[in-house]
Design a protein around this motif. Structure first.
Motif, PDB file in Angstrom:
ATOM      1  N   THR A  35      -6.914  11.706  -5.932  1.00 24.83           N
ATOM      2  CA  THR A  35      -6.294  11.938  -7.240  1.00 24.83           C
ATOM      3  C   THR A  35      -5.573  10.704  -7.781  1.00 24.83           C
ATOM      4  O   THR A  35      -5.194  10.688  -8.950  1.00 24.83           O
ATOM      5  N   LEU A  36      -5.377   9.691  -6.966  1.00 28.54           N
ATOM      6  CA  LEU A  36      -4.627   8.501  -7.401  1.00 28.54           C
ATOM      7  C   LEU A  36      -5.142   7.904  -8.712  1.00 28.54           C
ATOM      8  O   LEU A  36      -4.343   7.618  -9.607  1.00 28.54           O
ATOM      9  N   PRO A  37      -6.443   7.705  -8.887  1.00 26.83           N
ATOM     10  CA  PRO A  37      -6.909   7.087 -10.138  1.00 26.83           C
ATOM     11  C   PRO A  37      -6.668   7.955 -11.377  1.00 26.83           C
ATOM     12  O   PRO A  37      -6.697   7.445 -12.497  1.00 26.83           O
ATOM     13  N   GLN A  38      -6.412   9.238 -11.184  1.00 29.98           N
ATOM     14  CA  GLN A  38      -6.190  10.129 -12.325  1.00 29.98           C
ATOM     15  C   GLN A  38      -4.816   9.945 -12.955  1.00 29.98           C
ATOM     16  O   GLN A  38      -4.578  10.404 -14.065  1.00 29.98           O
ATOM     17  N   ASP A  39      -3.891   9.317 -12.244  1.00 28.46           N
ATOM     18  CA  ASP A  39      -2.547   9.068 -12.769  1.00 28.46           C
ATOM     19  C   ASP A  39      -2.309   7.554 -12.767  1.00 28.46           C
ATOM     20  O   ASP A  39      -1.968   6.989 -11.727  1.00 28.46           O
ATOM     21  N   PRO A  40      -2.487   6.895 -13.899  1.00 29.02           N
ATOM     22  CA  PRO A  40      -2.352   5.432 -13.928  1.00 29.02           C
ATOM     23  C   PRO A  40      -0.938   4.938 -13.619  1.00 29.02           C
ATOM     24  O   PRO A  40      -0.745   3.748 -13.368  1.00 29.02           O
ATOM     25  N   ARG A  41       0.046   5.826 -13.606  1.00 29.06           N
ATOM     26  CA  ARG A  41       1.421   5.408 -13.301  1.00 29.06           C
ATOM     27  C   ARG A  41       1.708   5.427 -11.789  1.00 29.06           C
ATOM     28  O   ARG A  41       2.659   4.809 -11.332  1.00 29.06           O
ATOM     29  N   ARG A  42       0.904   6.144 -11.025  1.00 32.56           N
ATOM     30  CA  ARG A  42       1.195   6.330  -9.601  1.00 32.56           C
ATOM     31  C   ARG A  42       0.622   5.192  -8.768  1.00 32.56           C
ATOM     32  O   ARG A  42      -0.496   4.725  -9.000  1.00 32.56           O
ATOM     33  N   ARG A  43       1.425   4.768  -7.795  1.00 32.08           N
ATOM     34  CA  ARG A  43       1.031   3.725  -6.856  1.00 32.08           C
ATOM     35  C   ARG A  43       1.280   4.232  -5.441  1.00 32.08           C
ATOM     36  O   ARG A  43       2.317   4.838  -5.168  1.00 32.08           O
ATOM     37  N   ALA A  44       0.358   3.951  -4.539  1.00 31.59           N
ATOM     38  CA  ALA A  44       0.511   4.357  -3.142  1.00 31.59           C
ATOM     39  C   ALA A  44       0.014   3.226  -2.249  1.00 31.59           C
ATOM     40  O   ALA A  44      -1.047   2.647  -2.502  1.00 31.59           O
ATOM     41  N   PHE A  45       0.790   2.912  -1.221  1.00 34.34           N
ATOM     42  CA  PHE A  45       0.484   1.791  -0.345  1.00 34.34           C
ATOM     43  C   PHE A  45       0.666   2.169   1.114  1.00 34.34           C
ATOM     44  O   PHE A  45       1.611   2.885   1.467  1.00 34.34           O
ATOM     45  N   LEU A  46      -0.218   1.645   1.943  1.00 34.99           N
ATOM     46  CA  LEU A  46       0.001   1.667   3.380  1.00 34.99           C
ATOM     47  C   LEU A  46       0.876   0.468   3.713  1.00 34.99           C
ATOM     48  O   LEU A  46       0.698  -0.615   3.138  1.00 34.99           O
ATOM     49  N   LEU A  47       1.815   0.657   4.610  1.00 32.91           N
ATOM     50  CA  LEU A  47       2.655  -0.433   5.092  1.00 32.91           C
ATOM     51  C   LEU A  47       2.056  -0.918   6.407  1.00 32.91           C
ATOM     52  O   LEU A  47       1.892  -0.122   7.341  1.00 32.91           O
ATOM     53  N   LEU A  48       1.721  -2.178   6.456  1.00 29.75           N
ATOM     54  CA  LEU A  48       1.062  -2.744   7.630  1.00 29.75           C
ATOM     55  C   LEU A  48       1.942  -3.797   8.269  1.00 29.75           C
ATOM     56  O   LEU A  48       2.412  -4.719   7.591  1.00 29.75           O
ATOM     57  N   LEU A  49       2.152  -3.658   9.541  1.00 28.71           N
ATOM     58  CA  LEU A  49       2.852  -4.659  10.337  1.00 28.71           C
ATOM     59  C   LEU A  49       1.763  -5.402  11.087  1.00 28.71           C
ATOM     60  O   LEU A  49       1.166  -4.843  12.017  1.00 28.71           O
ATOM     61  N   GLU A  50       1.490  -6.627  10.612  1.00 31.67           N
ATOM     62  CA  GLU A  50       0.274  -7.332  10.992  1.00 31.67           C
ATOM     63  C   GLU A  50      -0.883  -6.410  10.580  1.00 31.67           C
ATOM     64  O   GLU A  50      -1.029  -6.148   9.421  1.00 31.67           O
TER      65      GLU A  50
ATOM     66  N   GLU B   8      -1.282  -3.196  11.966  1.00 35.02           N
ATOM     67  CA  GLU B   8      -0.927  -1.841  12.393  1.00 35.02           C
ATOM     68  C   GLU B   8      -0.285  -1.058  11.247  1.00 35.02           C
ATOM     69  O   GLU B   8       0.699  -1.509  10.662  1.00 35.02           O
ATOM     70  N   ALA B   9      -0.828   0.109  10.934  1.00 35.06           N
ATOM     71  CA  ALA B   9      -0.246   0.967   9.898  1.00 35.06           C
ATOM     72  C   ALA B   9       1.035   1.595  10.446  1.00 35.06           C
ATOM     73  O   ALA B   9       1.004   2.321  11.438  1.00 35.06           O
ATOM     74  N   VAL B  10       2.161   1.262   9.786  1.00 36.18           N
ATOM     75  CA  VAL B  10       3.464   1.746  10.261  1.00 36.18           C
ATOM     76  C   VAL B  10       4.189   2.601   9.231  1.00 36.18           C
ATOM     77  O   VAL B  10       5.245   3.153   9.517  1.00 36.18           O
ATOM     78  N   GLY B  11       3.635   2.719   8.014  1.00 35.52           N
ATOM     79  CA  GLY B  11       4.323   3.501   7.005  1.00 35.52           C
ATOM     80  C   GLY B  11       3.504   3.686   5.749  1.00 35.52           C
ATOM     81  O   GLY B  11       2.359   3.216   5.645  1.00 35.52           O
ATOM     82  N   TYR B  12       4.151   4.357   4.810  1.00 33.20           N
ATOM     83  CA  TYR B  12       3.505   4.716   3.550  1.00 33.20           C
ATOM     84  C   TYR B  12       4.554   4.702   2.457  1.00 33.20           C
ATOM     85  O   TYR B  12       5.696   5.131   2.664  1.00 33.20           O
ATOM     86  N   LEU B  13       4.173   4.201   1.293  1.00 32.37           N
ATOM     87  CA  LEU B  13       5.062   4.099   0.142  1.00 32.37           C
ATOM     88  C   LEU B  13       4.326   4.684  -1.060  1.00 32.37           C
ATOM     89  O   LEU B  13       3.188   4.304  -1.324  1.00 32.37           O
ATOM     90  N   ASP B  14       4.971   5.614  -1.760  1.00 37.45           N
ATOM     91  CA  ASP B  14       4.348   6.283  -2.902  1.00 37.45           C
ATOM     92  C   ASP B  14       5.389   6.332  -4.013  1.00 37.45           C
ATOM     93  O   ASP B  14       6.500   6.834  -3.813  1.00 37.45           O
ATOM     94  N   TYR B  15       5.046   5.768  -5.180  1.00 36.64           N
ATOM     95  CA  TYR B  15       5.990   5.770  -6.293  1.00 36.64           C
ATOM     96  C   TYR B  15       5.242   5.907  -7.611  1.00 36.64           C
ATOM     97  O   TYR B  15       4.011   5.769  -7.666  1.00 36.64           O
ATOM     98  N   LYS B  16       6.022   6.167  -8.649  1.00 40.03           N
ATOM     99  CA  LYS B  16       5.455   6.338  -9.978  1.00 40.03           C
ATOM    100  C   LYS B  16       6.220   5.458 -10.953  1.00 40.03           C
ATOM    101  O   LYS B  16       7.453   5.478 -10.990  1.00 40.03           O
ATOM    102  N   LEU B  17       5.486   4.686 -11.745  1.00 41.35           N
ATOM    103  CA  LEU B  17       6.075   3.860 -12.795  1.00 41.35           C
ATOM    104  C   LEU B  17       6.305   4.690 -14.049  1.00 41.35           C
ATOM    105  O   LEU B  17       5.598   5.680 -14.282  1.00 41.35           O
ATOM    106  N   HIS B  18       7.281   4.274 -14.853  1.00 45.93           N
ATOM    107  CA  HIS B  18       7.568   4.912 -16.144  1.00 45.93           C
ATOM    108  C   HIS B  18       7.884   6.397 -15.983  1.00 45.93           C
ATOM    109  O   HIS B  18       7.469   7.226 -16.784  1.00 45.93           O
TER     110      HIS B  18
END
Length: 154
Positions: free
Chosen positions: A49-64, A66-76
């Motif tokens: 569903t991410l592309p359906q909301d142009p304001r939403r951003r989601a990222f995997l947090l990588l340490l080198e 290794e996936a260590v986290g997730y960040l999800d936010y919305k602009l505007h």
């Protein structure tokens, strides 16, 4: 001793197994918000569903690598010059290592034109509330017994 490099990579549907694994390795978070971790299919559907909301951003947090986290936010959101952080999740075995602070600092450096960053804390999560206060956020309001809003002026 050198600090390992933390990077953010945009999440895509192909990352569903990795993100699902992060969620499964963070059962304490889901207990705090009173739900089971989502299924792999739920995670896949959300990422689709991410592309359906142009304001939403989601990222995997990588340490080198290794996936260590997730960040999800919305602009505007809720207003034009705002952004709202809906989830900053650090895998439970990696918490307490400064990764949340590093991820937040990275996010703040990439919010051009944003005047306020809101953070939403779900459930009874005193550790998250303490984290956001320590990062310059102030409590704005409670949205019921299971939702608290914090804000930081940028």
């Amino acid at each position: 001793m050198r600090a390992l490099s933390l990077s953010l990579r945009p999440a895509s549907p192909e990352d569903a197994p990795v993100l699902h694994g992060l969620f499964l390795r963070s059962p304490g978070y889901f207990a705090l918000i009173g739900m089971e971790p989502p299924t792999l299919e739920d995670v896949l559907q959300d990422l689709r569903t991410l592309p359906q909301d142009p304001r939403r951003r989601a990222f995997l947090l990588l340490l080198e690598e290794e996936a260590v986290g997730y960040l999800d936010y919305k602009l505007h959101y809720p207003e034009a010059r705002d952004a709202t952080l809906s989830l900053l999740l650090i895998r439970e075995d990696r918490q307490g290592q400064g990764l949340g602070k590093r991820a937040l600092r990275h996010l703040l450096g990439h919010l051009a034109g944003v005047e306020r960053l809101y953070a939403v804390v779900y459930g009874h999560n005193p550790r998250a509330k303490t984290f956001f206060r320590s990062q310059g956020f102030r409590h704005v309001k409670d949205g019921g017994p299971a939702l608290s809003w914090y804000v930081r002026e940028l």
